[in-house]
Design a protein around this motif. Structure first.
Motif, PDB file in Angstrom:
ATOM      1  N   ARG A 140      40.883  40.199  35.805  1.00 56.94           N
ATOM      2  CA  ARG A 140      39.851  40.120  36.840  1.00 56.94           C
ATOM      3  C   ARG A 140      39.613  41.493  37.441  1.00 56.94           C
ATOM      4  O   ARG A 140      40.546  42.204  37.805  1.00 56.94           O
ATOM      5  N   THR A 141      38.367  41.851  37.573  1.00 57.93           N
ATOM      6  CA  THR A 141      37.995  43.096  38.232  1.00 57.93           C
ATOM      7  C   THR A 141      37.046  42.753  39.370  1.00 57.93           C
ATOM      8  O   THR A 141      36.182  41.880  39.241  1.00 57.93           O
ATOM      9  N   TYR A 142      37.221  43.422  40.483  1.00 56.08           N
ATOM     10  CA  TYR A 142      36.403  43.164  41.654  1.00 56.08           C
ATOM     11  C   TYR A 142      35.499  44.365  41.902  1.00 56.08           C
ATOM     12  O   TYR A 142      35.961  45.495  41.968  1.00 56.08           O
TER      13      TYR A 142
END
Length: 66
Positions: free
Chosen positions: A52-54
């Motif tokens: 997951r990348t924000y």
């Protein structure tokens, strides 16, 4: 005969939070998905496509008022 139906309605009308201990064949989990796979030698390989990348917007010009 109607008393059995009323008991069943009352029993099913309860609204409690669903947990892994309630319900049959139900697994709530933690909401986290697998980010890779286990290797034959006991290691773990991470697949960067699954991590997951924000994306955080640029807040340098944002004025915060309290």
């Amino acid at each position: 005969m109607p008393f059995g139906v009323e008991k069943a309605l009352q029993r099913g009308a309860r609204r409690y939070p669903m947990t892994s201990k309630r319900g049959h064949n139900y697994y709530k989990g933690t909401g986290s998905g697998a980010m890779g796979w286990h290797t034959k030698k006991g290691g773990y390989k991470i697949d960067l496509k699954k991590v997951r990348t924000y994306v955080v917007p640029d807040l340098s010009d944002c004025k915060v008022t309290i």
